[in-house]
Write an enzyme that holds these catalytic residues in place. Structure first.
Site, PDB file in Angstrom:
ATOM      1  N   SER A  63     -59.460 118.678  75.640  1.00 39.40           N
ATOM      2  CA  SER A  63     -60.071 119.012  74.352  1.00 39.40           C
ATOM      3  C   SER A  63     -59.638 120.400  73.864  1.00 39.40           C
ATOM      4  CB  SER A  63     -61.595 118.893  74.496  1.00 39.40           C
ATOM      5  OG  SER A  63     -62.235 119.014  73.261  1.00 39.40           O
ATOM      6  N   ASP A  85     -46.146 124.608  70.785  1.00 42.43           N
ATOM      7  CA  ASP A  85     -45.402 124.245  69.574  1.00 42.43           C
ATOM      8  C   ASP A  85     -44.792 125.461  68.895  1.00 42.43           C
ATOM      9  OD1 ASP A  85     -45.962 121.603  69.958  1.00 42.43           O
ATOM     10  OD2 ASP A  85     -47.175 121.334  68.150  1.00 42.43           O
ATOM     11  N   LYS A 139     -57.817 114.377  75.717  1.00 41.42           N
ATOM     12  CA  LYS A 139     -59.044 114.172  74.942  1.00 41.42           C
ATOM     13  C   LYS A 139     -58.813 114.767  73.554  1.00 41.42           C
ATOM     14  CE  LYS A 139     -63.497 114.842  73.641  1.00 41.42           C
ATOM     15  NZ  LYS A 139     -63.861 115.512  72.384  1.00 41.42           N
TER      16      LYS A 139
END
Length: 361
Positions: free
Chosen positions: A217, A228, A242
């Site tokens: 999460s 990224d 999740k």
């Protein structure tokens, strides 16, 4: 969620409660103090690590579960409780009276490794997390001297997540610009994008993030954003997967709350985390002792194995390794991170090149 579950969740996300300020475990049916937390009522009253609590307000602890005992020790701020404590080296039990106060859960712990690397472990994302991170970075930089810091290890292993706004502000602490995460519901108009603001608290120092099968999460949002943007190198094993957003809807006093899944998380490059997880840049598998393998599962099943989970967009990924050895010297992922930061080991994934980040405009 029933009333108690809702209240417990609120305590967890707030990261503070009325209590004594001790970390405890259960041993032979009694509550043992692992450590008193600095500047709390328990520490000030003289509770010590290793103390065994046998009675709470004259009620025997024997027969209670650890959760039941903890529940009894918590209570309204300024209320009193008496502990009966057995201490090694003393023949008679001690009676310790303590007045409860506001206790803040430490979701961030840090230390200096050697004299040149900052190690910061984040155990959950509650309302205290970003402040804890800022303090840790400042403490480490002042201890080592900013010019001597070789880099930071951010340990998100077995961190189950927590508050979205904290995941965003923790990511923002390392980024100067760009998207951190987006949430997308059924209706395209419900898409929300969250962006970073200028100001990297580490002043551009190298960052390595440790993840494993128990990182879920909010942990995956941070790991995915910094990966990224090529701001950090991820070391360890694939995360939990999740990637769904829950909205909590209170149902009025005494009626608990409804936890409703309302959206999916996407990393800045548009990757969905759901039932896939985040893959590390450098996979490091941990050796697991035989007795641990026999005693408990060392693989986390992952989101994709949960009944009724939201399906992934594309192929789903199973669980991955989540064991962390108790001794730092046996911790292969941590060792790899420290060697990379100190330059005693090299890998093409470190340091990452921010110019190679392929993000949508």
């Amino acid at each position: 969620m029933d009333t108690k579950s809702f209240r417990d969740m609120q305590v967890q996300t707030r990261g503070e409660f009325g209590g004594l300020g001790i970390e405890v475990t259960m041993e032979d049916g009694l509550v043992k103090v692992v450590t008193p937390i600095d500047d709390t009522p328990a520490a000030k009253a003289g509770v010590r690590a290793g103390d065994v609590i046998t009675h709470l307000d004259d009620e025997a602890v024997q027969g209670l579960t650890l959760n039941q005992a903890v529940e009894k020790m918590r209570g309204p701020v300024n209320s009193k409780i008496r502990l009966k404590v057995m201490r090694k080296g003393l023949d008679k039990p001690l009676e310790i009276a303590i007045t409860r106060d506001t206790i803040r859960v430490r979701s961030v712990r840090s230390r200096v490794d050697g004299d040149d690397v900052g190690y910061i472990r984040i155990t959950q994302f509650n309302e205290q997390t970003t402040d804890g991170l800022k303090k840790s970075i400042a403490d480490i930089s002042s201890q080592i001297g900013n010019d001597k810091v070789k880099g930071f290890v951010i340990d998100l292993r077995n961190n189950p997540g927590g508050l979205l706004d904290q995941a965003i502000s923790v990511s923002d602490a390392f980024l100067e610009r760009g998207e951190i995460v987006s949430t997308r519901g059924r209706d395209p108009e419900e898409t929300q994008r969250f962006n970073s603001r200028p100001g990297d608290l580490t002043k551009g120092k190298p960052v390595i993030i440790l993840i494993n099968g128990g990182s879920a999460s909010a942990s995956e949002i941070v790991a995915g954003a910094l990966q990224d943007h090529r701001r950090a190198t991820l070391v360890g094993t694939r995360s939990f997967g999740k990637g769904s957003v829950q909205t909590i809807i209170p149902l009025g006093s005494g009626n608990g709350a409804l936890r409703l899944t309302t959206a999916r998380y996407f990393t800045p490059s548009g990757r969905s985390i759901q039932a896939k997880g985040i893959s590390p840049d450098i996979e490091v598998l941990q050796s697991v002792p035989e007795e641990v393998q026999a005693r408990a599962a060392t693989e986390t099943k992952g989101e994709s194995s949960l009944r009724g989970h939201l399906k992934a967009e594309g192929d789903e990924q199973g669980g991955s390794q989540s064991y962390i050895p108790p001794e730092a010297k046996d911790d292969k992922a941590l060792t790899m991170a420290l060697e990379l930061l100190r330059g005693t080991k090299t890998n093409p994934a470190f340091p990452p090149n921010p110019k190679s980040a392929t993000l949508p405009n």
